[in-house]
Design an enzyme around this catalytic site. Structure first.
Site, PDB file in Angstrom:
ATOM      1  N   LEU A 149       0.864  -1.174   0.000  1.00  0.00           N
ATOM      2  CA  LEU A 149       0.000   0.000   0.000  1.00  0.00           C
ATOM      3  C   LEU A 149       0.899   1.222   0.000  1.00  0.00           C
ATOM      4  CD1 LEU A 149      -2.698  -0.950   2.695  1.00  0.00           C
ATOM      5  CD2 LEU A 149      -2.955  -1.035   0.211  1.00  0.00           C
ATOM      6  N   ASP A 150       0.469   2.292  -0.664  1.00  0.00           N
ATOM      7  CA  ASP A 150       1.249   3.519  -0.663  1.00  0.00           C
ATOM      8  C   ASP A 150       1.400   4.052   0.764  1.00  0.00           C
ATOM      9  OD1 ASP A 150       1.267   3.315  -3.419  1.00  0.00           O
ATOM     10  OD2 ASP A 150      -0.448   4.660  -3.676  1.00  0.00           O
ATOM     11  N   ARG A 151       2.388   4.887   0.961  1.00  0.00           N
ATOM     12  CA  ARG A 151       2.712   5.377   2.301  1.00  0.00           C
ATOM     13  C   ARG A 151       1.502   5.941   3.036  1.00  0.00           C
ATOM     14  NH1 ARG A 151       7.381   9.893   3.840  1.00  0.00           N
ATOM     15  NH2 ARG A 151       6.842  10.060   6.046  1.00  0.00           N
TER      16      ARG A 151
END
Length: 321
Positions: A149-151
C-alpha cells in the site's frame, strides 16, 4: 564424496522422507516439491538436486529419477537468505495471524518496506521484530511482503510468515484471485454510478517519481468503481482492482477527473490540507483470499481511520479545510 549423504551434526538443516506407495513412479523433483514441510519451488529443488544436496538411498540422483516405495530421500536445505532489514519494535495493528499469514491494518504514514529515504521505521522492520521467522521469506529487503500500500494509503494488507504462504499468495495475486476493495473520497462527481477505467500505467516521462496513463507502452491496468455516496462537491467511491500497478487507483481516478481528496501527488494544488487531510483519502477496506495452506476462504474488512471519517463529515458539511 557426492554420494555421501550428510551425517548428523554436519549439515545445518536436513529433511528425510520415505517414499509412500502412492508416490511410486513419481519423479524425484516432483515428489519433493509436493512436500509441505520444505516450502520450496520445483525449480529450487532441481537446483539442490543438481548441486548434489539430495540423496536417494544414500546416493545422488537426477531430478527425473523415478522413485520406488520405501526409498529414503534426504535433502540438505539452504539457510534462509538474510533480508538485511533491521528489526524494530514498533506497534502493529494485527487483524489476524496464524503460523502462515498475518493480516494488518496499516496506518497512514507507514512505508511498507525499506527504500531510499526510508531505511527504517517501516512495516517490514516492525514485522521482523514481532515475527523473526520471516527473515528470508520473500525477496531481499522485503520479508513476507506480497503486496503493498502507498505510504499514506491506509487499510488491509496480508503478509507471509512462511515460504509456502509467500509462494501461494504471490500466485493468487498473479492469477487475480485476491480481492482488494478500497474506499476513496474523490473530488467531483462521476458521470456514471458504476464504471471501469482501463488504461495502461507507466512512469511519467518527465517526473520519474510519478506514474501516469500512457498512450503507448505502460502496463495494462483495470480499476472498477461504484458510487457509495455523493457528498457536496465530493463523492465516496468503492473501488476494486483487476491489476495492482503502482498508484493505480490514484492515477486512474485522476485520469477521469476525480482525483482522490488530499492526494499530494495527483490531486493538484487544492489537495494541500484538503478537508483537513494529511494524505490521500484512500483506504483498503476489504481483503479476501484463499488461505495458502488449506485453501479456506479468508475475508476481512476494517473501517476507515478517524481522519478519513472526519474528512467525509467535512465534505458532507460543505467545508474544505
Amino acid at each position: 564424496m557426492a554420494d555421501d549423504p550428510p551425517v548428523a551434526g554436519r549439515a545445518s538443516r536436513t529433511a528425510v522422507f520415505v517414499v509412500p506407495g502412492s508416490a511410486a513412479g513419481e519423479r524425484l523433483d516432483v515428489f519433493l516439491a509436493e512436500q509441505d514441510g520444505l516450502d520450496l519451488t520445483r525449480s529450487a529443488i532441481q537446483r539442490l538436486i543438481r548441486s548434489h544436496r539430495v540423496w536417494v538411498n544414500g546416493r545422488t540422483a537426477r531430478p527425473s529419477r523415478r522413485l520406488e516405495p520405501g526409498e529414503e530421500v534426504v535433502i540438505e536445505l539452504p539457510e534462509p537468505a538474510p533480508s538485511g532489514v533491521v528489526p524494530e519494535a514498533l506497534p502493529l495493528d494485527v487483524v489476524y495471524e496464524d503460523p502462515d499469514v498475518v493480516v494488518l491494518n496499516k496506518p497512514r504514514g507507514w512505508v511498507v518496506h525499506p527504500a531510499p529515504g526510508h531505511p527504517q521505521g517501516t512495516l517490514a522492520n516492525a514485522l521482523l521484530a514481532r515475527y523473526p521467522e520471516m527473515e528470508g521469506v520473500g525477496g531481499p529487503g522485503r520479508p513476507g511482503i506480497v503486496h503493498r500500500l502507498d505510504r499514506d494509503t491506509t487499510g488491509l494488507l496480508v503478509v507471509a510468515r512462511s515460504p509456502l504462504a509467500y509462494r501461494e499468495l504471490v500466485r493468487q495475486i498473479k492469477e487475480r484471485r485476491v480481492h482488494r476493495e478500497y474506499l476513496a473520497l474523490v473530488r467531483g462527481w462521476p458521470e456514471v454510478r458504476e464504471g471501469t477505467v482501463e488504461a495502461p500505467i507507466g512512469r511519467h516521462p518527465a517526473d520519474r517519481t510519478r506514474m501516469t496513463v500512457l498512450t503507448t507502452g505502460g502496463r495494462p491496468a483495470r480499476t472498477h468503481f461504484a458510487v457509495v455516496e455523493q457528498v457536496g462537491r465530493y463523492t465516496l467511491l468503492r473501488c476494486w482492482l483487476d491489476t495492482g500497478r503502482t498508484h493505480q487507483i490514484r492515477v486512474h481516478l485522476a485520469f477521469i477527473g476525480l482525483p482522490v481528496a488530499g492526494d499530494p501527488v495527483y490531486g493538484g494544488r487544492r489537495a494541500q490540507g484538503e478537508l483537513g487531510l494529511k494524505g490521500q483519502a484512500l483506504h483498503a477496506t476489504r481483503l479476501a483470499f484463499a488461505h495458502p495452506r488449506d485453501g479456506r476462504p479468508m475475508d476481512f474488512t476494517v473501517p476507515p481511520p478517524a481522519d478519513f471519517l472526519a474528512a467525509l463529515e467535512r465534505a458532507r458539511a460543505g467545508a474544505e479545510g
